[in-house]
Design an enzyme around this catalytic site. Structure first.
Site, PDB file in Angstrom:
ATOM      1  CE1 TYR A  80      14.097  -3.687   8.762  1.00  0.00           C
ATOM      2  CE2 TYR A  80      16.428  -3.329   8.345  1.00  0.00           C
ATOM      3  CZ  TYR A  80      15.124  -3.326   7.910  1.00  0.00           C
ATOM      4  OH  TYR A  80      14.838  -2.975   6.612  1.00  0.00           O
ATOM      5  CE  LYS A  95      13.743  -6.412   6.393  1.00  0.00           C
ATOM      6  NZ  LYS A  95      12.633  -6.692   5.461  1.00  0.00           N
ATOM      7  N   GLY A 134       7.439  -5.140   6.113  1.00  0.00           N
ATOM      8  CA  GLY A 134       8.532  -5.133   7.078  1.00  0.00           C
ATOM      9  C   GLY A 134       8.401  -3.983   8.052  1.00  0.00           C
ATOM     10  NE  ARG A 149       0.335  -3.292   9.409  1.00  0.00           N
ATOM     11  CZ  ARG A 149       1.230  -2.951  10.315  1.00  0.00           C
ATOM     12  NH1 ARG A 149       1.402  -3.708  11.377  1.00  0.00           N
ATOM     13  NH2 ARG A 149       1.955  -1.859  10.177  1.00  0.00           N
ATOM     14  CG  ASP A 171      -0.752  -7.946  11.355  1.00  0.00           C
ATOM     15  OD1 ASP A 171       0.346  -8.518  11.194  1.00  0.00           O
ATOM     16  OD2 ASP A 171      -0.964  -7.115  12.257  1.00  0.00           O
ATOM     17  CG  ASN A 211      -0.222  -0.196   2.523  1.00  0.00           C
ATOM     18  OD1 ASN A 211       0.807  -0.864   2.569  1.00  0.00           O
ATOM     19  ND2 ASN A 211      -0.738   0.377   3.582  1.00  0.00           N
ATOM     20  NE  ARG A 212       2.689   2.427   5.295  1.00  0.00           N
ATOM     21  CZ  ARG A 212       3.653   2.569   6.193  1.00  0.00           C
ATOM     22  NH1 ARG A 212       4.604   3.455   5.998  1.00  0.00           N
ATOM     23  NH2 ARG A 212       3.661   1.838   7.289  1.00  0.00           N
ATOM     24  N   GLY A 213       5.330   2.912  -0.019  1.00  0.00           N
ATOM     25  CA  GLY A 213       6.774   2.672  -0.044  1.00  0.00           C
ATOM     26  C   GLY A 213       7.222   1.745  -1.167  1.00  0.00           C
ATOM     27  CB  ILE A 214       9.981  -0.762  -1.178  1.00  0.00           C
ATOM     28  CG1 ILE A 214      11.116   0.213  -0.851  1.00  0.00           C
ATOM     29  CG2 ILE A 214      10.471  -1.891  -2.081  1.00  0.00           C
ATOM     30  CD1 ILE A 214      12.267  -0.394  -0.036  1.00  0.00           C
TER      31      ILE A 214
HETATM   32  P1  NDP Z   1       7.405   1.435   4.872  1.00  0.00           P
HETATM   33  O1  NDP Z   1       7.575   1.638   6.345  1.00  0.00           O
HETATM   34  O2  NDP Z   1       7.219   2.614   3.983  1.00  0.00           O
HETATM   35  O3  NDP Z   1       6.238   0.367   4.592  1.00  0.00           O
HETATM   36  C1  NDP Z   1       6.205  -0.823   5.299  1.00  0.00           C
HETATM   37  C2  NDP Z   1       5.143  -1.702   4.694  1.00  0.00           C
HETATM   38  O4  NDP Z   1       5.102  -2.932   5.431  1.00  0.00           O
HETATM   39  C3  NDP Z   1       3.768  -1.057   4.809  1.00  0.00           C
HETATM   40  O5  NDP Z   1       3.014  -1.415   3.697  1.00  0.00           O
HETATM   41  C4  NDP Z   1       3.216  -1.714   6.063  1.00  0.00           C
HETATM   42  O6  NDP Z   1       1.807  -1.788   6.091  1.00  0.00           O
HETATM   43  C5  NDP Z   1       3.777  -3.120   5.912  1.00  0.00           C
HETATM   44  N1  NDP Z   1       3.765  -3.833   7.187  1.00  0.00           N
HETATM   45  C6  NDP Z   1       4.479  -3.569   8.305  1.00  0.00           C
HETATM   46  N2  NDP Z   1       4.164  -4.465   9.268  1.00  0.00           N
HETATM   47  C7  NDP Z   1       3.235  -5.296   8.739  1.00  0.00           C
HETATM   48  C8  NDP Z   1       2.509  -6.406   9.218  1.00  0.00           C
HETATM   49  N3  NDP Z   1       2.663  -6.877  10.475  1.00  0.00           N
HETATM   50  N4  NDP Z   1       1.625  -7.029   8.395  1.00  0.00           N
HETATM   51  C9  NDP Z   1       1.439  -6.578   7.145  1.00  0.00           C
HETATM   52  N5  NDP Z   1       2.080  -5.518   6.628  1.00  0.00           N
HETATM   53  C10 NDP Z   1       2.972  -4.885   7.416  1.00  0.00           C
HETATM   54  O7  NDP Z   1       8.690   0.605   4.475  1.00  0.00           O
HETATM   55  P2  NDP Z   1       9.511   0.500   3.123  1.00  0.00           P
HETATM   56  O8  NDP Z   1       8.623   0.589   1.947  1.00  0.00           O
HETATM   57  O9  NDP Z   1      10.685   1.362   3.262  1.00  0.00           O
HETATM   58  O10 NDP Z   1      10.037  -1.016   3.298  1.00  0.00           O
HETATM   59  C11 NDP Z   1       9.547  -2.098   2.559  1.00  0.00           C
HETATM   60  C12 NDP Z   1      10.489  -3.263   2.817  1.00  0.00           C
HETATM   61  O11 NDP Z   1      11.798  -2.902   2.412  1.00  0.00           O
HETATM   62  C13 NDP Z   1      10.594  -3.641   4.278  1.00  0.00           C
HETATM   63  O12 NDP Z   1      10.699  -5.034   4.412  1.00  0.00           O
HETATM   64  C14 NDP Z   1      11.880  -2.974   4.717  1.00  0.00           C
HETATM   65  O13 NDP Z   1      12.466  -3.640   5.815  1.00  0.00           O
HETATM   66  C15 NDP Z   1      12.718  -3.106   3.464  1.00  0.00           C
HETATM   67  N6  NDP Z   1      13.810  -2.148   3.363  1.00  0.00           N
HETATM   68  C16 NDP Z   1      13.590  -0.789   3.383  1.00  0.00           C
HETATM   69  C17 NDP Z   1      14.648   0.080   3.283  1.00  0.00           C
HETATM   70  C18 NDP Z   1      14.470   1.560   3.304  1.00  0.00           C
HETATM   71  O14 NDP Z   1      15.478   2.289   3.412  1.00  0.00           O
HETATM   72  N7  NDP Z   1      13.276   2.102   3.197  1.00  0.00           N
HETATM   73  C19 NDP Z   1      16.034  -0.405   3.144  1.00  0.00           C
HETATM   74  C20 NDP Z   1      16.137  -1.838   3.130  1.00  0.00           C
HETATM   75  C21 NDP Z   1      15.062  -2.666   3.223  1.00  0.00           C
HETATM   76  P3  NDP Z   1       0.942  -0.631   6.839  1.00  0.00           P
HETATM   77  O15 NDP Z   1       0.877   0.529   5.907  1.00  0.00           O
HETATM   78  O16 NDP Z   1      -0.353  -1.279   7.050  1.00  0.00           O
HETATM   79  O17 NDP Z   1       1.689  -0.303   8.092  1.00  0.00           O
END
Ligand code: NDP
Length: 248
Positions: free
Chosen positions: A154, A158, A91, A40, A62, A17-20
């Site tokens: 973390y 990972k 994550g 979530r 979740d 839903n957001r980010g990567i």
């Molecule tokens: P964000 O914090 O922007 O997004 C995290 C995502 O994970 C959201 O969609 C969140 O959902 C979801 N999430 C977290 N906990 C749960 C859960 N218990 N069940 C289901 N969904 C969950 O993170 P990024 O986009 O930055 O990260 C994406 C991945 O990349 C992660 O695994 C992170 O560890 C990894 N990563 C990121 C880096 C960075 O610099 N950004 C670097 C290296 C790795 P919700 O919106 O509902 O909270």
């Protein structure tokens, strides 16, 4: 340019839903795949936009709850058919020095990042075995191989993904089901926005590219590993880190 899929695949991206995760989901949707993303709290923007919502499904899940994982897969399968591409991206982090870390701080991060990936991968592999093919990509982090002060929980979670992917690769043997890991460096998302300016400066000093990754640069590596051309790439860890680990 995004290569169009001849036959749309059923793709599931956790935390899409957001980010990567959202960048990855958009990458597959642009290629013509049918994409389910888990969320979530907030749904991805696509769902509100009818023009791009076709083939883009959001399902609440979740990853710490196996029943929600099972339900999410059932919804995705009902709409798009058996999931043949899984991206375990969801994550979280909860940083503090080890001496101040509670057991709950440690286990909750592992439960989302590592056990969560186990839950979704196990659920996906059953269907992939029936289909006879599949692509699994796990999103790790440079912290796994390089370590990161304040992130023992973390980094352990990972790093665990790497052993998990390699062991699963051996279990799957010659089948056309692959499991690989993408290891991003610091990427422009909410997660990296939470770093202090000092942490950010230190990380950027260690990054030859001298900048953060864009989420779509991580999505490009995922798209390659999920493609037909990557069938012989198995148990690999692909860094997308601007050279921070110089290939490791
Ligand atoms: P964000 O914090 O922007 O997004 C995290 C995502 O994970 C959201 O969609 C969140 O959902 C979801 N999430 C977290 N906990 C749960 C859960 N218990 N069940 C289901 N969904 C969950 O993170 P990024 O986009 O930055 O990260 C994406 C991945 O990349 C992660 O695994 C992170 O560890 C990894 N990563 C990121 C880096 C960075 O610099 N950004 C670097 C290296 C790795 P919700 O919106 O509902 O909270």
């Amino acid at each position: 340019m995004t290569e169009q899929q001849a036959t749309p695949r059923s793709v599931l991206v956790t935390g899409g839903n957001r980010g990567i995760g959202l960048a990855i989901a958009r990458r597959f949707a642009r290629a013509g795949d049918r994409v389910a993303v888990t969320y979530r709290g907030e749904k991805p923007p696509e769902v509100a936009d009818a023009a791009v919502s076709e083939g883009f499904l959001s399902v609440r899940c979740d990853v710490t709850d196996s029943q929600q994982v099972d339900r999410a897969f059932m919804e995705a399968e009902a709409a798009h058919g058996p999931v043949t591409v899984l991206v375990a991206n969801a994550g979280t982090s909860n940083d503090r020095l080890l001496v101040r870390m509670t057991e709950e701080d440690f286990t909750s991060v592992v439960d989302t990042n590592l056990t969560g990936a186990f839950r979704v991968t196990q659920r996906a592999v059953r269907g992939m075995l029936r289909e006879g093919h599949g692509r699994i990509v796990l999103i790790s982090s440079t912290a796994a191989l390089h370590g990161s002060a304040g992130q023992t929980n973390y980094a352990a979670s990972k790093a665990g993904l790497i052993g998990f992917a390699r062991s699963l690769t051996r279990e799957l043997g010659p089948r056309d089901i692959t499991c690989n890991v993408v290891s991003p460096g610091l990427t422009q998302t909410d997660m990296s926005a939470a770093l202090t300016p000092d942490q950010r400066r230190t990380l950027l000093r260690q990054t030859p590219a001298g900048r953060l990754a864009r989420p779509d640069e991580v999505a490009d590596a995922v798209a390659f590993l999920a493609g037909a051309d990557a069938g012989y790439v198995r148990g690999a860890v692909i860094p997308v880190d601007g050279g921070a680990g110089l290939g490791h």
